[in-house]
Design a protein around this motif. Structure first.
Motif, short mmCIF file in Angstrom:
data_model
loop_
_atom_site.label_atom_id
_atom_site.label_comp_id
_atom_site.label_asym_id
_atom_site.label_seq_id
_atom_site.Cartn_x
_atom_site.Cartn_y
_atom_site.Cartn_z
N TYR A 52 0.81 -1.22 0.00
CA TYR A 52 0.00 0.00 0.00
C TYR A 52 0.85 1.28 0.00
CZ TYR A 52 -4.58 -2.17 0.36
OH TYR A 52 -5.73 -2.86 0.08
N ASN A 53 2.11 1.17 0.37
CA ASN A 53 3.00 2.33 0.26
C ASN A 53 3.27 2.70 -1.20
OD1 ASN A 53 3.32 2.71 3.02
ND2 ASN A 53 5.08 1.34 3.12
N PHE A 54 3.06 1.74 -2.07
CA PHE A 54 3.32 1.95 -3.50
C PHE A 54 2.05 2.09 -4.33
CE2 PHE A 54 7.18 0.21 -1.83
CZ PHE A 54 8.17 0.82 -2.56
N PHE A 55 1.02 1.36 -3.96
CA PHE A 55 -0.23 1.36 -4.72
C PHE A 55 -1.41 1.40 -3.76
CE2 PHE A 55 2.86 -0.91 -7.34
CZ PHE A 55 2.75 -0.25 -8.55
N GLU A 56 -2.38 2.25 -4.05
CA GLU A 56 -3.51 2.39 -3.13
C GLU A 56 -4.56 1.30 -3.26
OE1 GLU A 56 -6.43 5.61 -5.20
OE2 GLU A 56 -4.45 6.36 -4.62
N SER A 57 -4.50 0.51 -4.35
CA SER A 57 -5.49 -0.54 -4.54
C SER A 57 -5.00 -1.57 -5.56
CB SER A 57 -6.81 0.06 -5.04
OG SER A 57 -6.63 0.59 -6.36
N LYS A 58 -5.69 -2.69 -5.59
CA LYS A 58 -5.41 -3.73 -6.59
C LYS A 58 -5.63 -3.17 -7.99
CE LYS A 58 -8.55 -6.87 -7.58
NZ LYS A 58 -9.43 -8.07 -7.54
N GLU A 59 -6.64 -2.35 -8.15
CA GLU A 59 -6.94 -1.75 -9.44
C GLU A 59 -5.78 -0.89 -9.95
OE1 GLU A 59 -10.45 -3.16 -7.47
OE2 GLU A 59 -8.97 -1.73 -6.76
N LYS A 60 -5.16 -0.16 -9.05
CA LYS A 60 -4.01 0.69 -9.44
C LYS A 60 -2.81 -0.17 -9.84
CE LYS A 60 -6.09 4.59 -8.80
NZ LYS A 60 -6.64 5.28 -9.95
N ILE A 61 -2.64 -1.29 -9.16
CA ILE A 61 -1.57 -2.22 -9.55
C ILE A 61 -1.85 -2.76 -10.94
CG2 ILE A 61 -0.46 -4.44 -9.04
CD1 ILE A 61 -1.01 -3.88 -6.06
N LEU A 62 -3.08 -3.19 -11.16
CA LEU A 62 -3.46 -3.73 -12.47
C LEU A 62 -3.25 -2.70 -13.56
CD1 LEU A 62 -4.72 -5.90 -14.28
CD2 LEU A 62 -6.99 -5.04 -13.59
N LEU A 63 -3.69 -1.50 -13.32
CA LEU A 63 -3.55 -0.44 -14.33
C LEU A 63 -2.07 -0.16 -14.63
CD1 LEU A 63 -5.30 1.38 -16.07
CD2 LEU A 63 -5.22 3.08 -14.26
N ALA A 64 -1.24 -0.10 -13.60
CA ALA A 64 0.20 0.14 -13.80
C ALA A 64 0.83 -1.00 -14.58
CB ALA A 64 0.89 0.31 -12.46
N LEU A 65 0.43 -2.21 -14.29
CA LEU A 65 0.97 -3.38 -14.98
C LEU A 65 0.57 -3.38 -16.45
CD1 LEU A 65 2.55 -6.01 -14.64
CD2 LEU A 65 0.41 -7.12 -13.95
N VAL A 66 -0.69 -3.07 -16.73
CA VAL A 66 -1.17 -3.03 -18.11
C VAL A 66 -0.48 -1.91 -18.88
CG1 VAL A 66 -3.19 -2.53 -19.54
CG2 VAL A 66 -3.39 -4.13 -17.64
N GLN A 67 -0.38 -0.73 -18.26
CA GLN A 67 0.28 0.39 -18.94
C GLN A 67 1.73 0.07 -19.25
OE1 GLN A 67 -0.66 3.44 -16.06
NE2 GLN A 67 -2.47 4.11 -17.19
N SER A 68 2.41 -0.53 -18.31
CA SER A 68 3.81 -0.92 -18.51
C SER A 68 3.94 -1.93 -19.64
CB SER A 68 4.37 -1.49 -17.20
OG SER A 68 5.64 -2.02 -17.40
N SER A 69 3.06 -2.90 -19.66
CA SER A 69 3.08 -3.93 -20.72
C SER A 69 2.84 -3.31 -22.08
CB SER A 69 2.01 -4.99 -20.44
OG SER A 69 2.26 -5.65 -19.24
N GLN A 70 1.87 -2.42 -22.16
CA GLN A 70 1.55 -1.80 -23.44
C GLN A 70 2.69 -0.90 -23.91
OE1 GLN A 70 -2.51 -0.28 -22.55
NE2 GLN A 70 -3.16 -1.63 -24.21
N GLU A 71 3.35 -0.23 -22.97
CA GLU A 71 4.48 0.62 -23.35
C GLU A 71 5.65 -0.21 -23.88
OE1 GLU A 71 4.89 3.89 -23.77
OE2 GLU A 71 2.74 4.00 -23.38
N ARG A 72 5.91 -1.34 -23.23
CA ARG A 72 6.98 -2.22 -23.72
C ARG A 72 6.67 -2.71 -25.13
NH1 ARG A 72 7.46 -4.16 -18.28
NH2 ARG A 72 6.02 -5.84 -18.75
N TYR A 73 5.43 -3.02 -25.39
CA TYR A 73 5.04 -3.47 -26.72
C TYR A 73 5.19 -2.33 -27.74
CZ TYR A 73 2.30 -5.46 -30.53
OH TYR A 73 1.90 -5.90 -31.75
N THR A 74 4.84 -1.11 -27.35
CA THR A 74 5.04 0.05 -28.22
C THR A 74 6.51 0.19 -28.59
OG1 THR A 74 3.17 1.23 -27.23
CG2 THR A 74 4.78 2.56 -28.42
N GLU A 75 7.38 0.05 -27.58
CA GLU A 75 8.83 0.15 -27.84
C GLU A 75 9.30 -0.92 -28.81
OE1 GLU A 75 10.55 -0.04 -23.93
OE2 GLU A 75 9.62 1.87 -23.33
N LEU A 76 8.77 -2.12 -28.66
CA LEU A 76 9.12 -3.23 -29.56
C LEU A 76 8.67 -2.92 -30.99
CD1 LEU A 76 10.46 -6.01 -29.13
CD2 LEU A 76 8.17 -6.97 -28.90
#
Length: 197
Positions: A52-76
């Motif tokens: 919780y020091n890093f993410f306020e909810s499971k939803e925020k973790i999910l969103l960060a993970l999805v955004q990171s994944s999509q950005e990596r794919y953009t870079e590829l």
């Protein structure tokens, strides 16, 4: 003093990535809808409160993970587009990289869940879908380049990109579906869909 600030930032980034990596595993195995922060904390080897020091909810973790994944794919995609060779060479490289990335299948599976479940709100899901379409458009650009070169079949580049994307992304999750791993010939078979004869 600045050295400690940099070290603290690096440590914080490591912890954040540790949580995201654990979340990817938990979301893959348990499913996004039923996974809990406590599951992610256990997988990461951290306390519940530490997450919780890093993410306020499971939803925020999910969103960060999805955004990171999509950005990596953009870079590829951008790396493929800027690479050397014909458009078919670029597509081959892209698909090989996508299928070889260690956790691509896990991240793709999580993105699909994020789009299919009600965990995220409609605005967040719309952003994910917009990014997915922007990435598909980058793939369509490579296809258009190939059509101009005469190496890729004529037709609607966006539709061809969607078909090819669907094929290699679905291939990346064969393991989850019990199909095993694709052979070394899988990329050749996929490229036959778009190669101009």
């Amino acid at each position: 003093m600045a050295r400690n600030v940099i070290k603290d930032q690096q440590q914080r980034e490591l912890r954040r990535n540790q949580i995201l990596s654990a979340a990817a595993s938990v979301f893959t195995v348990r499913g996004v809808a039923v996974a809990k922060i406590s599951d992610i904390a256990t997988e990461a080897g951290l306390s519940y409160g530490h997450v919780y020091n890093f993410f306020e909810s499971k939803e925020k973790i999910l969103l960060a993970l999805v955004q990171s994944s999509q950005e990596r794919y953009t870079e590829l995609l951008l790396e493929a587009r800027g690479g050397s060779g014909t458009s078919l060479d670029k597509l081959r490289w892209l698909i090989e990289q996508y299928l070889q990335k260690g956790r691509t299948s896990t991240h793709f599976w999580v993105v699909l869940q994020a789009q299919a479940t009600e965990v995220l709100n409609p605005e967040e899901k719309a952003e994910i879908n917009q990014k997915a379409q922007a990435n598909r458009d980058l793939l369509a650009d490579i296809i258009r380049d190939g059509q101009a070169e005469g190496t890729i079949v004529e037709g609607d580049a966006v539709e061809l990109a969607t078909l090819l994307l669907s094929l290699f992304q679905s291939t990346s999750i064969w393991g989850y579906r019990g199909f095993g791993e694709p052979s070394g010939h899988a990329v050749d078979i996929m490229l036959r869909l778009v190669v101009k004869k």
